[in-house]
Every structure is written in structure tokens, then in C-alpha cells.
Write an enzyme that holds these catalytic residues in place. Sequence first.
Site, PDB file in Angstrom:
ATOM      1  CG  HIS A 224      -1.355   1.193   1.833  1.00  0.00           C
ATOM      2  ND1 HIS A 224      -2.088   2.110   1.141  1.00  0.00           N
ATOM      3  CD2 HIS A 224      -1.201   1.679   3.083  1.00  0.00           C
ATOM      4  CE1 HIS A 224      -2.351   3.132   1.950  1.00  0.00           C
ATOM      5  NE2 HIS A 224      -1.823   2.892   3.129  1.00  0.00           N
ATOM      6  CE1 TYR A 258      -2.522   7.112   5.505  1.00  0.00           C
ATOM      7  CE2 TYR A 258      -3.818   5.584   4.183  1.00  0.00           C
ATOM      8  CZ  TYR A 258      -2.657   5.884   4.878  1.00  0.00           C
ATOM      9  OH  TYR A 258      -1.633   4.972   4.940  1.00  0.00           O
ATOM     10  CG  ASP A 549     -29.967 -19.244  19.003  1.00  0.00           C
ATOM     11  OD1 ASP A 549     -29.070 -19.165  18.135  1.00  0.00           O
ATOM     12  OD2 ASP A 549     -31.125 -18.829  18.812  1.00  0.00           O
TER      13      ASP A 549
HETATM   14  P1  FAD Z   1       4.347  -6.027  12.607  1.00  0.00           P
HETATM   15  O1  FAD Z   1       4.618  -4.662  13.055  1.00  0.00           O
HETATM   16  O2  FAD Z   1       4.685  -6.380  11.216  1.00  0.00           O
HETATM   17  O3  FAD Z   1       5.088  -6.985  13.601  1.00  0.00           O
HETATM   18  C1  FAD Z   1       5.276  -8.351  13.333  1.00  0.00           C
HETATM   19  C2  FAD Z   1       6.663  -8.705  13.779  1.00  0.00           C
HETATM   20  O4  FAD Z   1       6.848 -10.112  13.673  1.00  0.00           O
HETATM   21  C3  FAD Z   1       7.719  -8.043  12.937  1.00  0.00           C
HETATM   22  O5  FAD Z   1       8.482  -7.194  13.754  1.00  0.00           O
HETATM   23  C4  FAD Z   1       8.514  -9.208  12.400  1.00  0.00           C
HETATM   24  O6  FAD Z   1       9.894  -8.932  12.350  1.00  0.00           O
HETATM   25  C5  FAD Z   1       8.189 -10.305  13.371  1.00  0.00           C
HETATM   26  N1  FAD Z   1       8.361 -11.644  12.810  1.00  0.00           N
HETATM   27  C6  FAD Z   1       7.803 -12.129  11.684  1.00  0.00           C
HETATM   28  N2  FAD Z   1       8.224 -13.378  11.464  1.00  0.00           N
HETATM   29  C7  FAD Z   1       9.057 -13.695  12.467  1.00  0.00           C
HETATM   30  C8  FAD Z   1       9.833 -14.846  12.792  1.00  0.00           C
HETATM   31  N3  FAD Z   1       9.812 -15.943  12.021  1.00  0.00           N
HETATM   32  N4  FAD Z   1      10.583 -14.815  13.901  1.00  0.00           N
HETATM   33  C9  FAD Z   1      10.614 -13.722  14.687  1.00  0.00           C
HETATM   34  N5  FAD Z   1       9.913 -12.595  14.424  1.00  0.00           N
HETATM   35  C10 FAD Z   1       9.148 -12.591  13.328  1.00  0.00           C
HETATM   36  N6  FAD Z   1      -2.588   1.028  10.573  1.00  0.00           N
HETATM   37  C11 FAD Z   1      -3.274   1.978  11.239  1.00  0.00           C
HETATM   38  O7  FAD Z   1      -3.959   1.657  12.207  1.00  0.00           O
HETATM   39  N7  FAD Z   1      -3.249   3.290  10.863  1.00  0.00           N
HETATM   40  C12 FAD Z   1      -2.516   3.681   9.800  1.00  0.00           C
HETATM   41  O8  FAD Z   1      -2.503   4.852   9.461  1.00  0.00           O
HETATM   42  C13 FAD Z   1      -1.808   2.715   9.065  1.00  0.00           C
HETATM   43  N8  FAD Z   1      -1.121   3.072   7.981  1.00  0.00           N
HETATM   44  C14 FAD Z   1      -0.372   2.162   7.312  1.00  0.00           C
HETATM   45  C15 FAD Z   1       0.374   2.574   6.237  1.00  0.00           C
HETATM   46  C16 FAD Z   1       1.165   1.685   5.559  1.00  0.00           C
HETATM   47  C17 FAD Z   1       1.974   2.152   4.398  1.00  0.00           C
HETATM   48  C18 FAD Z   1       1.163   0.320   5.951  1.00  0.00           C
HETATM   49  C19 FAD Z   1       2.000  -0.676   5.227  1.00  0.00           C
HETATM   50  C20 FAD Z   1       0.404  -0.097   7.008  1.00  0.00           C
HETATM   51  C21 FAD Z   1      -0.385   0.812   7.717  1.00  0.00           C
HETATM   52  N9  FAD Z   1      -1.164   0.423   8.797  1.00  0.00           N
HETATM   53  C22 FAD Z   1      -1.858   1.369   9.502  1.00  0.00           C
HETATM   54  C23 FAD Z   1      -1.258  -0.981   9.217  1.00  0.00           C
HETATM   55  C24 FAD Z   1      -0.336  -1.255  10.399  1.00  0.00           C
HETATM   56  O9  FAD Z   1       0.929  -0.763  10.120  1.00  0.00           O
HETATM   57  C25 FAD Z   1      -0.236  -2.744  10.690  1.00  0.00           C
HETATM   58  O10 FAD Z   1      -1.491  -3.330  10.622  1.00  0.00           O
HETATM   59  C26 FAD Z   1       0.338  -2.999  12.063  1.00  0.00           C
HETATM   60  O11 FAD Z   1       1.517  -2.279  12.255  1.00  0.00           O
HETATM   61  C27 FAD Z   1       0.614  -4.466  12.272  1.00  0.00           C
HETATM   62  O12 FAD Z   1       1.252  -4.654  13.516  1.00  0.00           O
HETATM   63  P2  FAD Z   1       1.784  -6.084  13.931  1.00  0.00           P
HETATM   64  O13 FAD Z   1       2.396  -5.945  15.270  1.00  0.00           O
HETATM   65  O14 FAD Z   1       0.720  -7.078  13.760  1.00  0.00           O
HETATM   66  O15 FAD Z   1       2.834  -6.467  12.805  1.00  0.00           O
HETATM   67  N1  THG Z   2     -33.478 -24.589  12.803  1.00  0.00           N
HETATM   68  C1  THG Z   2     -32.747 -25.534  13.421  1.00  0.00           C
HETATM   69  N2  THG Z   2     -31.678 -25.197  14.173  1.00  0.00           N
HETATM   70  C2  THG Z   2     -31.320 -23.913  14.318  1.00  0.00           C
HETATM   71  C3  THG Z   2     -32.069 -22.892  13.710  1.00  0.00           C
HETATM   72  C4  THG Z   2     -33.178 -23.276  12.917  1.00  0.00           C
HETATM   73  N3  THG Z   2     -30.224 -23.593  15.033  1.00  0.00           N
HETATM   74  C5  THG Z   2     -29.672 -22.280  14.940  1.00  0.00           C
HETATM   75  C6  THG Z   2     -30.762 -21.241  14.926  1.00  0.00           C
HETATM   76  N4  THG Z   2     -31.735 -21.582  13.894  1.00  0.00           N
HETATM   77  C7  THG Z   2     -31.421 -21.245  16.271  1.00  0.00           C
HETATM   78  N5  THG Z   2     -32.473 -20.283  16.384  1.00  0.00           N
HETATM   79  C8  THG Z   2     -33.754 -20.622  16.687  1.00  0.00           C
HETATM   80  C9  THG Z   2     -34.563 -19.658  17.261  1.00  0.00           C
HETATM   81  C10 THG Z   2     -35.842 -19.984  17.694  1.00  0.00           C
HETATM   82  C11 THG Z   2     -36.321 -21.257  17.507  1.00  0.00           C
HETATM   83  C12 THG Z   2     -35.550 -22.195  16.878  1.00  0.00           C
HETATM   84  C13 THG Z   2     -34.263 -21.894  16.478  1.00  0.00           C
HETATM   85  C14 THG Z   2     -37.645 -21.650  18.061  1.00  0.00           C
HETATM   86  N6  THG Z   2     -37.987 -21.136  19.257  1.00  0.00           N
HETATM   87  C15 THG Z   2     -39.171 -21.530  19.977  1.00  0.00           C
HETATM   88  C16 THG Z   2     -39.751 -20.298  20.676  1.00  0.00           C
HETATM   89  O1  THG Z   2     -38.979 -19.450  21.095  1.00  0.00           O
HETATM   90  O2  THG Z   2     -40.945 -20.258  20.790  1.00  0.00           O
HETATM   91  C17 THG Z   2     -38.738 -22.516  21.028  1.00  0.00           C
HETATM   92  C18 THG Z   2     -39.887 -23.088  21.729  1.00  0.00           C
HETATM   93  C19 THG Z   2     -39.458 -24.158  22.707  1.00  0.00           C
HETATM   94  O3  THG Z   2     -38.383 -24.046  23.322  1.00  0.00           O
HETATM   95  O4  THG Z   2     -40.224 -25.109  22.877  1.00  0.00           O
HETATM   96  O5  THG Z   2     -38.349 -22.421  17.473  1.00  0.00           O
HETATM   97  O6  THG Z   2     -33.866 -22.440  12.299  1.00  0.00           O
HETATM   98  N7  THG Z   2     -33.041 -26.817  13.271  1.00  0.00           N
END
Ligand code: FAD
Ligand code: THG
Length: 820
Positions: A224, A258, A549
Site C-alpha cells: 500500500h 488519507y 443458540d
Molecule cells: P508487525 O509490526 O509487522 O510486527 C510483526 C513482527 O513479527 C515483525 O516485527 C517481524 O519482524 C516479526 N516476525 C515475523 N516473522 C518472524 C519470525 N519468524 N521470527 C521472529 N519474528 C518474526 N494502521 C493503522 O492503524 N493506521 C494507519 O494509518 C496505518 N497506515 C499504514 C500505512 C502503511 C503504508 C502500511 C503498510 C500499514 C499501515 N497500517 C496502519 C497498518 C499497520 O501498520 C499494521 O497493521 C500494524 O503495524 C501491524 O502490527 P503487527 O504488530 O501485527 O505487525
Molecule cells: N433450525 C434448526 N436449528 C437452528 C435454527 C433453525 N439452530 C440455529 C438457529 N436456527 C437457532 N435459532 C432458533 C430460534 C428460535 C427457535 C428455533 C431456532 C424456536 N424457538 C421456539 C420459541 O422461542 O418459541 C422454542 C420453543 C421451545 O423451546 O419449545 O423455534 O432455524 N433446526
Amino acid sequence: MGSPRVVIIGAGIVGANLADELTARGWDQITVVDQGPLPLTGGSTSHAPGLVFQTNASKTMTEFARYTVEKFVGMDVDGEWCFSRLGGLEVATTLERLADLHRKQGWATSWGIEGTVLDPQECVKLHPLIDESQILGGLYVPTDGLAKASRAVVALARRSEARGAVFRGLTKVTGIEQGNGRVTGVATSNGVIPADIVVSCAGFWGPNIGAMVGMNVPLLPLAHQYAKTDQIPELVGRNSELAEAGFPILRHQDHDLYYREHGDRLGIGTYAHRPMPVSLRDLEESDAVSACDMPSMLPFTGEDFAPSWEQSRRLLPSLESAKIDTGFNGVFSFTPDGGPLVGESADVAGFWIAEAVWVTHSAGVARAVAQLLVDGRSEIELHGCDVHRFEEIQLAPDYVSETSQQNFVEIYDVLHPLQPRVSPRNLRVSPFHARQRELGAVFLESGGWERPHWFEANASLLEYLPEEWTPPARDAWSAKFHSPIAAVEAWRTRTAVAMYDMTPLRRLEISGRGASSLLDHLTTGKMDKSIGSVTYTLALDHAGGVRSDLTVTRLSADTFQVGANGNLDLDYFRRQMPGDGSVQIRDITGGTCCIGLWGPRARDLVQALSSDDFSNESFKYFRSKNARIAGVPVTAMRLSYVGELGWELYTSADNGLRLWDVLWQEGHQYGVIAAGRAAFNSLRMEKGYRAWGTDMTTEHNPYEAGLGFAVRRQKEEFVGRMALEGVGDATVTRRLACLRVDDGRSVVLGQEPVFLDGRPAGYVTSAAFGHTVGAPIAYAWLPASAAPGTPVEIQYFDRRVAATVVAEPLVDPEMKRIKA
Ligand code: FAD
Ligand code: THG
């Protein structure tokens, strides 16, 4: 016994924050290793410009960002700031963007962040470099600002070291040592470091480390562009070297741009260029790290920047006399859905990851991981961050690459909540897919599944739609990815019978002599019931939060079919499985299929095709039976998420098409139609049924969510029981409330803030037009004091929609229809 030995891989902003959060919780055997030198390791953090815009459609991500701001504001290195609260300004140059900024202001309000949409003049007052004639307005968030990421790493490292953590640079991880299915240590270029827990915070190198334990880390490193101008006359003398910047951080999203100040220069970041994937293999060689030469910085490709430069000069005329001084293509992580990747390996206990995290969210994610490790639970819910949220097919390298690049392209786009991805599509289809296409199904995608949203074939029924079922016209935004045909499908479901494709509903078969006691332990329900029983129940976490659920059907003494909400349920059950072989868990979703056959004529239809008895007396509500329908073997379960008489009919995938066809042909005389998700969602809300992940999550207990009825308090033991001591309908302070929109026409879509007595008091979870009740309806988190009858307002873009809290369910509260 001290705290566990933890090795954190990576000393970037995530690893350093995690060391800080763990040591703050009293864990003192923490080693942080990095392949690069300390403190500037050469990862993404080493060059991050550090803009922190907190507001996001996701409540979780916004809360992570808010915590990062709160934490960094209070940190310094020898008096030098780690966070500068300059405010954040996002400007609009199109009406569509301006509207979207109002929507975003709504998210900010929903998640508790102050923000205001300003007119162009006010924007320019805050940021005088902007050409007022170019913009239509802007969203200003005063608590946004700049994080000094590399300095924050130093502050965090010092604090952690003072509490006993050890940081080791130039220590490259080469392997993860394991024994008995657990991590035992980390092999590095400087020898093995023993460990009970390993957390990989390796940023875009994450897939390499994951591979050491056979773990898929679905992220793509992308480059980027970031450039700095030379001196801008208007900035000269404004900013001290320490302060660096004085205007709000700025986004110009209509052109993917930005900006921030660097003293008297301007830094420009752009996402307007082609996605530039980076192969980790190509990066690995470079060892030298300096502020302008590190493995995560690739050479600047000036031609990719040209259109962004042009647009920048248009918005900020002071740039007209300026030049680009330096630039680079910086590497960081993108994922298939834009969320971070957090979680423990499913195969190697004690191996965790926290990757694909921005500086913006770093402290929040680190706190969540520390809470998971220390307390077993994060206070902020994580389902959109859990690395196990993906379906098997979504882990394919091509899928990760294509969707992550798409996310790069769309990063600042105005995205409708229902907007489906264009590609890849048709990854998973049910056996009914061919028929659905013949009926003109309009498909949306989720989890790789194609799901009919409505059927164009039903348009021919619009002319028969009774007046009272005819929905009012929608505004352009809520009309997107929607059709009035949904009204026909809802009408026919409530008055005749409809076929719903329930195949994508996650199904698990849990069997073995330990199955019943495992389910008893993990859910709030009574599992030791007769064969053929179906139970609606909850899986809670230890704090009593709703993890899922479920419906649990007892197929035989030792076999249960669980209707679940997704991959996280499968992952959870697998982890909780006893190790003695007494329980087996199989995901049977793909090998089976399901038709939800619902409506007042459902019984007439199935009975006409079966010699099994589907009468109310012999096939009761919430019971299951094996039966044949025109010869097709089915497991029929009498329940209905849309709240009508009927059954979920399950059969193996090979029999699916035949099942569809016989129901369709015979159904003609009963007025059968195929119906899609748009009607489905409206009907389930009218019946008061919650959708996990949208309406409630681990942040809510069953009583708050209106699901207290599913908790068997008499049961001696189940996960979460202790936490619910003393908790009940009478004690909760917030509740999921049902709202009805007063004007009968203004549809909202979800995540909008809700105002009580003129003040923000909660937010919408799900929303739909209630076709049966003839008005838009919504569910919203509100103070428990907001009883039925309470007037509220929902903010939809820049206006307030009046609504009223109503008693629920809106349809069939006496269960007359469903138990008919
Ligand atoms: P990193 O800082 O990459 O840290 C990971 C570390 O793991 C590294 O230091 C690396 O050396 C280490 N590592 C990897 N492999 C190994 C290994 N095998 N052994 C030991 N160490 C290892 N984010 C924002 O929120 N705001 C911004 O404005 C923004 N601007 C950006 C602009 C640019 C140009 C870029 C590129 C990024 C920007 N980002 C921004 C994103 C942000 O920089 C990253 O998402 C963030 O820094 C990631 O942090 P991290 O700690 O996960 O990774
Ligand atoms: N069907 C089946 N499984 C599910 C869902 C489904 N699992 C995930 C999700 N959907 C679960 N959500 C619900 C929400 C409500 C009900 C069933 C699944 C339901 N409720 C009755 C009530 O509230 O009146 C329970 C009555 C009772 O407990 O006797 O029927 O869509 N297979």
C-alpha cells in the site's frame, strides 16, 4: 507455581501490547522475540503513519479502537507523546458519500463515540488546507488522532520489562516445539525457548508461523503506497518537531486517500492503486533494518501514485507547488472479510495467533487476547475476529487471495449491508440450486453458500397481493438488494405454504455414549429426553454470555443432531469433546440438505405425500420423526423459524432434488411457492426469534436477550450456570426490545442508534419490514426500563424515525398457528 511461560512472536504493536496486557495481569514469564532488531524491527509497525479513525460498522472493532486511544493517550516515552488527539475528519465530495458519513456518524453514536457531520466551512476551519469548493461536508470525530506506533512499542516494552518480560531482538523463530498435542517451546535462531503458551503476533508473516503447526492463517500481504511531500509553505512554522502535526487527520475516501502532517510536509496514503500482493518468500532475505530500509517497505512505484497525486492537489491546493519527496510501498495484512485473526490452533493446544491487526485496533485486540488467556473470556465479543469463523472452502489460498484483494479495492467504498461479493461465487450450492435458478432466484452469498433472497418467479403473484399486504415504497438505500416480491413470499407463507432452502444451516451430528452428558454440560437445556425430542437451547460461556443458540434433536439414545450457527460452534464442541473416544462429532451440513416447509397448508401438503402420520396428535410441536415423503426418506422436525405450522425436512444430498420436486408438484394445489431470505428474516422477527451474532452474542446473558425461558435453572450443572446465580428477568438493566416504526413506512437496516428522551440509549440489531403487521420493525438493545409503549427515535442517515417499543412477539403470541 508462577504464571505460564509465554513466548510472543513479533515485537510490533500487537506483540508489544500483548506483553503489556499480560504483565499488567500479573503474568511475569513473558518472552517477546523478533527476527528484526529492537525496537525498530522492520515490520509494518516500524513505518506505520499511525492514523486512528475509530469508527467502523463493527461494534467490536470500534471498541478496540477506542481502547487503543484511551490507552495510548496515557503513555509516553521520556515525555514524548504516543497518541495525539488531533481529531479525525473524513470529507465527502459526492452526495452519496455525504449520506454515508451520516450513516457512519450513526455507527459512532451507536458504539458510544462522539462525532458530528460538519458543513464545508466548518471543515475548512478545522483543516485550512482543504479547498472548500471541493467538498460537501465532513464527519468530525474529536477523539480520533495519531498514534506514534514505533514510540508506543518502546513505551509498552519498557513497561512490560519493568514487570518481568524479556524482549529479544534478532531472534528468528524457525519452529514450534510440540508434545502431546501442546506447544512446549519455540525454536529460534538462538536456541529453543520453552513455553506453555505461544502467541504469534507476526503480522503479515503470520502464515509462515502458522504453517509450523499446520494452522491456516487466511491473510494476504499487500503493498500500500505512502508518500511524503517536500515542504508545504502553508505548514512552515506550524508544527514543532515533537508535535509533528496540528490539523485533524484527514480522509478523502471518494479517491481512496488519507493525509497527515509530518512537520512542514504532508504524508499521503492511497488505496487507489491496483492491489499488489507480496510473496513472503521474496521478502525473507533482507536483514538490514533502518527507518527507510526494512523488509516491509518495498520500492515506491511512482506511476501507481500519479492519479492519487492529481486528486490530492485538487482537494489540497497548497500541494500545487509541492513535489513528492519520498515514498514507499508498505506491506500489511488483508483478510477475506477485513477482520483480524485471533484464536488458538484447533490441533496444537497453547498455540495462538493475533494477526491482521491495524495499529488502530492493536491495544484492543491485545487486551482481548490477554483476557482470553488469563480469564478464558474476552469482555468484548470476538465472533468477527475468531480465526475459526471461516468455512473450509474459504481457507483455500486462491479464495484468500482474491477476496483479500477485493477488500483492498473496496476499503473506502460505500458498502450496502446486503451487498454480495461478485466473485468468487457459486462455491457451495444446495441440491435445489437448479430449480431455484429456474424460478429466478436472486442469490446472496454467505459462508460460500448461494442463498436465494427472493424469487423473481413470484413477481406474477404481486397482482394478487391483498391491499393490506402491499408494502409502502422504500427509500433508495433500503430498496437496494430488496424486492417487493418479498411481501408476496411472506404473505404466501402466512396464508398458504412455502418452501425455504435451509441447507446452509449448520448441522452437527454428535454421537457416542458420552454425547448426552457432553451436551448436558455445554447447554442450558435438558438433554436426557425421549428419542425424537427437539430442544431449543443455549450454549453459554463461563460468564453466562450467549455463545450460541441451538436446536438439539435426539435421533437415537446416543445420537443427536444439532442445528447450529456456524463454524465457531463446531470448533467449540470439538474442543470440549472428551479425549476418551466416547463422543464423535461430525459436520453433516454438506452431505445433507433441508427444506423448511412452512405455512397453514404445510400439513395438507406433506400428508398428501406420506403414509406417515403428520397429524397434530401424533406429530407434536418440537418433535422429530423419520418418515417418507413420496418415498424419499426424511428426518422431519416440527419447528419453524418463521413461526408457522410446518417442518424442517432433512434428507441426504442425493435425495434432495427429488424431495424438492415432489413437494413442488404436489404443492401446486396448496398454493406452494419457493421463498427466500428476505421474507424469512422478516417473518422470524415478527415471531420474536433472535439471530445469534446479530441480535445477541457473548456480551449478553439469556435474560437480557429475552431467552431466559431456554435456561433450565433446575439443572445441577452446565457451563455458565454459576454466573447466572441471582440473574433473571427482573434484574437485568438492558434488554433486547422490539420496536415498531410509527409512520408504518420508514425501513431501517440495522446498527442505527436509538434515542430515548432525545439521548442515545442503544442501537438496532436486526430490522425488516414486518409484512404481517404492516410496518417496519426492529430489534434494539435498550435500557430495561424502556417498557412497551415507550416512544423512541431511530437515527437513519440524517433523520430521526419515530418508533415505539412494543410487546413481542408481534405474530402468534399464543402459539395458535405454529401448534395448530
Ligand atoms: P508487525 O509490526 O509487522 O510486527 C510483526 C513482527 O513479527 C515483525 O516485527 C517481524 O519482524 C516479526 N516476525 C515475523 N516473522 C518472524 C519470525 N519468524 N521470527 C521472529 N519474528 C518474526 N494502521 C493503522 O492503524 N493506521 C494507519 O494509518 C496505518 N497506515 C499504514 C500505512 C502503511 C503504508 C502500511 C503498510 C500499514 C499501515 N497500517 C496502519 C497498518 C499497520 O501498520 C499494521 O497493521 C500494524 O503495524 C501491524 O502490527 P503487527 O504488530 O501485527 O505487525
Ligand atoms: N433450525 C434448526 N436449528 C437452528 C435454527 C433453525 N439452530 C440455529 C438457529 N436456527 C437457532 N435459532 C432458533 C430460534 C428460535 C427457535 C428455533 C431456532 C424456536 N424457538 C421456539 C420459541 O422461542 O418459541 C422454542 C420453543 C421451545 O423451546 O419449545 O423455534 O432455524 N433446526
